[in-house]
Design a protein around this motif. Structure first.
Motif, PDB file in Angstrom:
ATOM      1  N   LEU A   1       0.835  -1.200   0.000  1.00 41.71           N
ATOM      2  CA  LEU A   1       0.000   0.000   0.000  1.00 41.71           C
ATOM      3  C   LEU A   1       0.871   1.251   0.000  1.00 41.71           C
ATOM      4  N   ILE A   2       1.909   1.270   0.815  1.00 42.46           N
ATOM      5  CA  ILE A   2       2.808   2.429   0.873  1.00 42.46           C
ATOM      6  C   ILE A   2       3.450   2.670  -0.490  1.00 42.46           C
ATOM      7  N   ARG A   3       3.863   1.599  -1.145  1.00 41.32           N
ATOM      8  CA  ARG A   3       4.489   1.729  -2.462  1.00 41.32           C
ATOM      9  C   ARG A   3       3.543   2.411  -3.443  1.00 41.32           C
ATOM     10  N   VAL A   4       2.273   2.003  -3.444  1.00 36.52           N
ATOM     11  CA  VAL A   4       1.306   2.590  -4.367  1.00 36.52           C
ATOM     12  C   VAL A   4       1.014   4.043  -4.001  1.00 36.52           C
ATOM     13  N   VAL A   5       0.952   4.348  -2.706  1.00 34.51           N
ATOM     14  CA  VAL A   5       0.738   5.739  -2.278  1.00 34.51           C
ATOM     15  C   VAL A   5       1.845   6.635  -2.820  1.00 34.51           C
ATOM     16  N   VAL A   6       3.092   6.171  -2.724  1.00 35.01           N
ATOM     17  CA  VAL A   6       4.220   6.987  -3.189  1.00 35.01           C
ATOM     18  C   VAL A   6       4.221   7.086  -4.716  1.00 35.01           C
ATOM     19  N   LEU A   7       3.958   5.989  -5.410  1.00 36.66           N
ATOM     20  CA  LEU A   7       3.887   6.032  -6.870  1.00 36.66           C
ATOM     21  C   LEU A   7       2.773   6.970  -7.332  1.00 36.66           C
TER      22      LEU A   7
ATOM     23  N   LEU B   1       1.579   9.533  -5.660  1.00 31.85           N
ATOM     24  CA  LEU B   1       2.027  10.897  -5.364  1.00 31.85           C
ATOM     25  C   LEU B   1       2.949  11.417  -6.459  1.00 31.85           C
ATOM     26  N   MET B   2       3.956  10.624  -6.829  1.00 31.37           N
ATOM     27  CA  MET B   2       4.913  11.072  -7.833  1.00 31.37           C
ATOM     28  C   MET B   2       4.261  11.241  -9.195  1.00 31.37           C
ATOM     29  N   SER B   3       3.386  10.316  -9.557  1.00 33.51           N
ATOM     30  CA  SER B   3       2.689  10.419 -10.829  1.00 33.51           C
ATOM     31  C   SER B   3       1.804  11.662 -10.865  1.00 33.51           C
ATOM     32  N   GLY B   4       1.112  11.931  -9.761  1.00 31.40           N
ATOM     33  CA  GLY B   4       0.250  13.103  -9.702  1.00 31.40           C
ATOM     34  C   GLY B   4       1.020  14.402  -9.817  1.00 31.40           C
ATOM     35  N   LEU B   5       2.182  14.481  -9.154  1.00 35.55           N
ATOM     36  CA  LEU B   5       2.992  15.695  -9.224  1.00 35.55           C
ATOM     37  C   LEU B   5       3.593  15.875 -10.618  1.00 35.55           C
TER      38      LEU B   5
ATOM     39  N   LEU C   1       4.625  12.944   3.664  1.00 36.10           N
ATOM     40  CA  LEU C   1       4.672  11.563   3.194  1.00 36.10           C
ATOM     41  C   LEU C   1       6.102  11.058   3.078  1.00 36.10           C
ATOM     42  N   CYS C   2       6.991  11.909   2.564  1.00 38.30           N
ATOM     43  CA  CYS C   2       8.393  11.493   2.429  1.00 38.30           C
ATOM     44  C   CYS C   2       8.992  11.162   3.799  1.00 38.30           C
ATOM     45  N   SER C   3       8.680  11.987   4.783  1.00 38.08           N
ATOM     46  CA  SER C   3       9.310  11.815   6.094  1.00 38.08           C
ATOM     47  C   SER C   3       8.845  10.547   6.796  1.00 38.08           C
ATOM     48  N   VAL C   4       7.581  10.142   6.609  1.00 41.41           N
ATOM     49  CA  VAL C   4       7.075   8.981   7.341  1.00 41.41           C
ATOM     50  C   VAL C   4       7.166   7.681   6.555  1.00 41.41           C
ATOM     51  N   LEU C   5       7.318   7.763   5.228  1.00 43.04           N
ATOM     52  CA  LEU C   5       7.283   6.547   4.412  1.00 43.04           C
ATOM     53  C   LEU C   5       8.639   6.113   3.884  1.00 43.04           C
ATOM     54  N   SER C   6       9.651   6.969   3.993  1.00 47.12           N
ATOM     55  CA  SER C   6      10.946   6.683   3.350  1.00 47.12           C
ATOM     56  C   SER C   6      11.551   5.361   3.813  1.00 47.12           C
ATOM     57  N   ASP C   7      11.398   5.026   5.097  1.00 40.62           N
ATOM     58  CA  ASP C   7      12.002   3.796   5.611  1.00 40.62           C
ATOM     59  C   ASP C   7      11.306   2.535   5.107  1.00 40.62           C
ATOM     60  N   TRP C   8      10.120   2.694   4.511  1.00 39.24           N
ATOM     61  CA  TRP C   8       9.360   1.546   4.039  1.00 39.24           C
ATOM     62  C   TRP C   8       9.571   1.284   2.560  1.00 39.24           C
ATOM     63  N   LEU C   9      10.364   2.121   1.904  1.00 43.79           N
ATOM     64  CA  LEU C   9      10.513   1.999   0.456  1.00 43.79           C
ATOM     65  C   LEU C   9      11.792   1.268   0.083  1.00 43.79           C
ATOM     66  N   ASP C  10      11.717   0.517  -0.996  1.00 41.92           N
ATOM     67  CA  ASP C  10      12.884  -0.111  -1.600  1.00 41.92           C
ATOM     68  C   ASP C  10      13.434   0.865  -2.632  1.00 41.92           C
ATOM     69  N   LEU C  11      14.542   1.535  -2.313  1.00 39.43           N
ATOM     70  CA  LEU C  11      15.066   2.567  -3.199  1.00 39.43           C
ATOM     71  C   LEU C  11      15.574   2.008  -4.525  1.00 39.43           C
ATOM     72  N   GLY C  12      15.690   0.706  -4.611  1.00 38.93           N
ATOM     73  CA  GLY C  12      16.091   0.088  -5.874  1.00 38.93           C
ATOM     74  C   GLY C  12      14.909  -0.374  -6.715  1.00 38.93           C
ATOM     75  N   ASP C  13      13.694  -0.132  -6.248  1.00 39.03           N
ATOM     76  CA  ASP C  13      12.485  -0.522  -6.973  1.00 39.03           C
ATOM     77  C   ASP C  13      12.473   0.174  -8.330  1.00 39.03           C
ATOM     78  N   ALA C  14      12.417  -0.608  -9.410  1.00 35.50           N
ATOM     79  CA  ALA C  14      12.519  -0.038 -10.755  1.00 35.50           C
ATOM     80  C   ALA C  14      11.394   0.941 -11.053  1.00 35.50           C
ATOM     81  N   ASP C  15      10.170   0.598 -10.652  1.00 34.50           N
ATOM     82  CA  ASP C  15       9.038   1.486 -10.925  1.00 34.50           C
ATOM     83  C   ASP C  15       9.177   2.800 -10.172  1.00 34.50           C
ATOM     84  N   LEU C  16       9.635   2.739  -8.924  1.00 32.87           N
ATOM     85  CA  LEU C  16       9.835   3.963  -8.148  1.00 32.87           C
ATOM     86  C   LEU C  16      10.929   4.827  -8.762  1.00 32.87           C
TER      87      LEU C  16
END
Length: 231
Positions: free
Chosen positions: A65-71, A73-77, A110-125
Motif C-alpha cells: 500500500l505504501i508503495r502505491v501511495v508513493v507512486l 504521489l509522484m505520478s500526480g505531481l 509523506l516522504c518523512s514517514v514513508l521513506s524507511d518503508w521503500l525499496d530505493l532500488g524498486d525499478a518502478d519507483l
C-alpha cells in the motif's frame, strides 16, 4: 441469460473496484501524514469507506500500500507540472501554481514517514522519480529562461523548501500547517524572482547533489546522476 447477466454486472463491478482502490490510496495518504506509516490498516479502510476485506483484496501488505501511495504521489505531481506548463502561458505563474498545488499533496509529510518503508532500488519507483524530477526541472528551467527567475538557482533550491515546508512539526495538526506552508512558499517564490537582490552562499543545489546526499544518508541511490551508467 445467466451469462448475459454476469457480463452486464462486470463493468459496474470493475468501476466499483477502481473507486474503492482510489479511496483506499487517498485515505492511506491522509492517515500516513496524520498518524505515521504504522497507522492501523482497519482505520485506513474505515476512512476510505470500505471493509477490511476490500482493502486486503487490493493490497496484500502495508508495504504494498505504501508503495502505491508513493507512486501515486509522484505520478500526480508529474502530471501537475506537465499540465500547468501547458495551461499557463506565463512561466512564472505556471511555477507558482505548481508550487502551491504541490504543497497540497503534503509531499514532505509523506516522504518523512514513508521513506524507511521503500525499496530505493524498486525499478518502478526509480522511473517515476526520474520522470517527476525532469518535469520539475523543465518547469523551473522555463521560468528561468524567461528571465523571471534568478539565474543562480537550480531544481534542488525548489524541491528542498517544498519538502521542508510541507512536513508537519511533531504535534502539529495538518490543518494548522497548510496556511503557514502556503504563506512561506509565497516568500520562497518572491526569493526566486529575478533580478536577485543578494548573492546566494554555496553552490546551486542540483538533482545530482541531492542524489549524492541521499546516497550518503541511505547507503544507496535510486537513480544514478544523469550521464552515469547504472551499476
Amino acid at each position: 441469460m445467466a451469462g448475459t447477466a454476469v457480463q452486464q454486472r462486470l463493468p459496474r463491478q470493475r468501476a466499483d473496484a477502481s473507486r474503492n482502490y482510489d479511496r483506499i490510496v487517498a485515505a492511506a495518504g491522509e492517515l500516513f501524514v496524520e498518524r505515521g506509516a504504522e497507522v492501523p490498516l482497519d482505520e485506513i479502510a474505515q476512512r476510505a469507506g470500505v471493509g477490511n476485506a476490500t482493502l486486503y483484496r487490493h493490497f496484500t501488505s502495508r508495504q504494498a500500500l505504501i508503495r502505491v501511495v508513493v507512486l501515486t504521489l509522484m505520478s500526480g505531481l508529474t502530471e501537475l507540472a506537465e499540465r500547468v506548463a501547458v495551461e499557463e502561458s506565463d512561466p512564472f505563474e505556471a511555477l507558482r501554481r505548481f508550487v502551491h498545488a504541490s504543497a497540497d499533496s503534503h509531499i514532505g509529510g509523506l516522504c518523512s514517514v514513508l521513506s524507511d518503508w521503500l525499496d530505493l532500488g524498486d525499478a518502478d519507483l526509480c522511473v517515476a522519480q526520474d520522470r517527476m524530477e525532469r518535469a520539475f526541472e523543465s518547469l523551473l528551467g522555463r521560468a528561468r529562461e524567461s528571465g523571471q527567475v534568478r539565474s543562480d538557482v537550480a531544481i534542488g533550491d525548489l524541491i528542498v523548501p517544498i519538502v521542508q515546508l510541507t512536513r508537519p512539526l511533531p504535534g502539529t495538526a495538518r490543518a494548522l500547517l497548510d496556511p503557514f506552508a502556503h504563506r512561506h512558499l509565497e516568500l520562497l517564490l518572491d526569493g526566486l524572482r529575478a533580478p536577485q537582490r543578494s548573492v546566494l552562499p554555496g553552490s546551486t543545489v542540483t538533482l545530482e547533489a541531492l542524489r549524492r546526499s541521499t546516497q550518503r544518508l541511505n547507503g544507496e541511490s535510486c537513480v544514478p546522476p544523469r550521464g552515469e551508467a547504472a551499476a
